[in-house]
Design a protein around this motif. Structure first.
Motif, PDB file in Angstrom:
ATOM      1  N   ASP A 147       0.846  -1.187   0.000  1.00  0.00           N
ATOM      2  CA  ASP A 147       0.000   0.000   0.000  1.00  0.00           C
ATOM      3  C   ASP A 147       0.885   1.242   0.000  1.00  0.00           C
ATOM      4  OD1 ASP A 147      -2.023  -1.869   0.379  1.00  0.00           O
ATOM      5  OD2 ASP A 147      -2.740  -1.009   2.267  1.00  0.00           O
ATOM      6  N   ASP A 149       0.841   5.403   0.973  1.00  0.00           N
ATOM      7  CA  ASP A 149       0.210   6.524   1.665  1.00  0.00           C
ATOM      8  C   ASP A 149       1.251   7.634   1.655  1.00  0.00           C
ATOM      9  OD1 ASP A 149      -0.902   8.362   3.413  1.00  0.00           O
ATOM     10  OD2 ASP A 149      -1.457   6.870   4.915  1.00  0.00           O
ATOM     11  N   GLU A 151       2.128  12.059   0.957  1.00  0.00           N
ATOM     12  CA  GLU A 151       1.714  13.453   0.794  1.00  0.00           C
ATOM     13  C   GLU A 151       2.364  13.983  -0.480  1.00  0.00           C
ATOM     14  OE1 GLU A 151      -0.314  16.867   1.678  1.00  0.00           O
ATOM     15  OE2 GLU A 151      -0.362  15.096   2.957  1.00  0.00           O
ATOM     16  N   ARG A 157      -2.922  14.340   0.500  1.00  0.00           N
ATOM     17  CA  ARG A 157      -2.565  12.997   0.950  1.00  0.00           C
ATOM     18  C   ARG A 157      -3.180  11.996  -0.022  1.00  0.00           C
ATOM     19  NH1 ARG A 157       0.936  12.265   4.299  1.00  0.00           N
ATOM     20  NH2 ARG A 157       1.356  10.118   4.716  1.00  0.00           N
ATOM     21  N   ARG A 159      -3.614   7.899  -1.050  1.00  0.00           N
ATOM     22  CA  ARG A 159      -3.526   6.531  -0.553  1.00  0.00           C
ATOM     23  C   ARG A 159      -4.038   5.584  -1.625  1.00  0.00           C
ATOM     24  NH1 ARG A 159      -5.571   9.656   3.601  1.00  0.00           N
ATOM     25  NH2 ARG A 159      -4.321   9.670   5.489  1.00  0.00           N
ATOM     26  N   GLU A 160      -3.345   4.451  -1.758  1.00  0.00           N
ATOM     27  CA  GLU A 160      -3.811   3.436  -2.704  1.00  0.00           C
ATOM     28  C   GLU A 160      -3.398   2.068  -2.192  1.00  0.00           C
ATOM     29  OE1 GLU A 160      -6.207   2.291  -4.821  1.00  0.00           O
ATOM     30  OE2 GLU A 160      -5.839   4.312  -5.607  1.00  0.00           O
ATOM     31  N   SER A 161      -4.268   1.092  -2.439  1.00  0.00           N
ATOM     32  CA  SER A 161      -3.988  -0.270  -1.988  1.00  0.00           C
ATOM     33  C   SER A 161      -2.977  -0.938  -2.910  1.00  0.00           C
ATOM     34  CB  SER A 161      -5.273  -1.099  -1.968  1.00  0.00           C
ATOM     35  OG  SER A 161      -5.688  -1.384  -3.292  1.00  0.00           O
TER      36      SER A 161
END
Length: 191
Positions: A147, A149, A151, A157, A159-161
């Motif tokens: 994953d 996460d 900035e 921010r 986020r990606e799996s």
């Protein structure tokens, strides 16, 4: 791949990626598929094996040469590599010794890539290999990532799996013509 001199390139399958700093991962069975590729490659004498190790210049990284995490995982470490490359950037083509020169001297036209991380070093190496004119195949189920996460100034921010990052890599490589994306079983059945 058929009828061409093909090298298997195993990228950054190192103990440090099991370190908690990287977070949740996708495809936790990737290393089993890497091992299957290595074993079949040797048993069937399909071509040279190239092992790539990331030697991070960051002393806090689990992949720094002074850290135990820099070590290759057991199945990769025990393999008889024809070439071992040390790198500290994403692409295996910017390592030591020079991968592109070695492949040229060895008359290699086709590459099968696997390893860690799918969307980082594997994808970067595949893109560069495609641009250099190699016939590239990525053993997708023999890769994994984590994953993200982060900035990003101006975007906030993000986020990606790991699963979505892997899918995006498969799409980028296939749609961009950089590489064929296949399963380990499919690759082995074509050789």
């Amino acid at each position: 791949m058929e009828g061409k001199n093909t090298a298997l390139i195993v990228i950054d399958v190192q103990k440090g990626f099991d370190h908690g700093v990287y977070g949740p991962t996708a495809n936790p069975h990737a290393e089993a598929n890497v091992s299957q590729l290595i074993d079949e490659w040797a048993e069937r004498r399909l071509g040279p094996l190239v092992v790539v190790r990331h030697d991070s210049p960051n002393p806090l990284s689990p992949l720094h040469p002074d850290c135990p995490g820099n070590e290759l995982k057991e199945d990769v470490a025990r393999a008889e590599a024809d070439l071992t490359i040390s790198k500290h950037v994403n692409s295996a083509f910017y390592g030591n010794p020079d991968l592109h020169a070695w492949l040229g001297r060895s008359h290699i036209e086709s590459l099968v890539l696997c390893g860690i991380q799918t969307n980082m070093c594997v994808e970067t190496t595949a893109r560069m290999a495609g641009n250099l004119g190699y016939d590239v195949t990525v053993a997708f189920d023999a890769t994994r990532t984590f994953d993200i996460d982060v900035e990003v100034p101006g975007l906030g921010r993000l986020r990606e799996s790991a699963e979505n990052l892997m899918r995006a890599t498969a799409m980028n490589l296939a749609a961009g013509g950089f590489a064929k994306v296949r399963t380990t079983a499919d690759i082995l059945s074509r050789l």
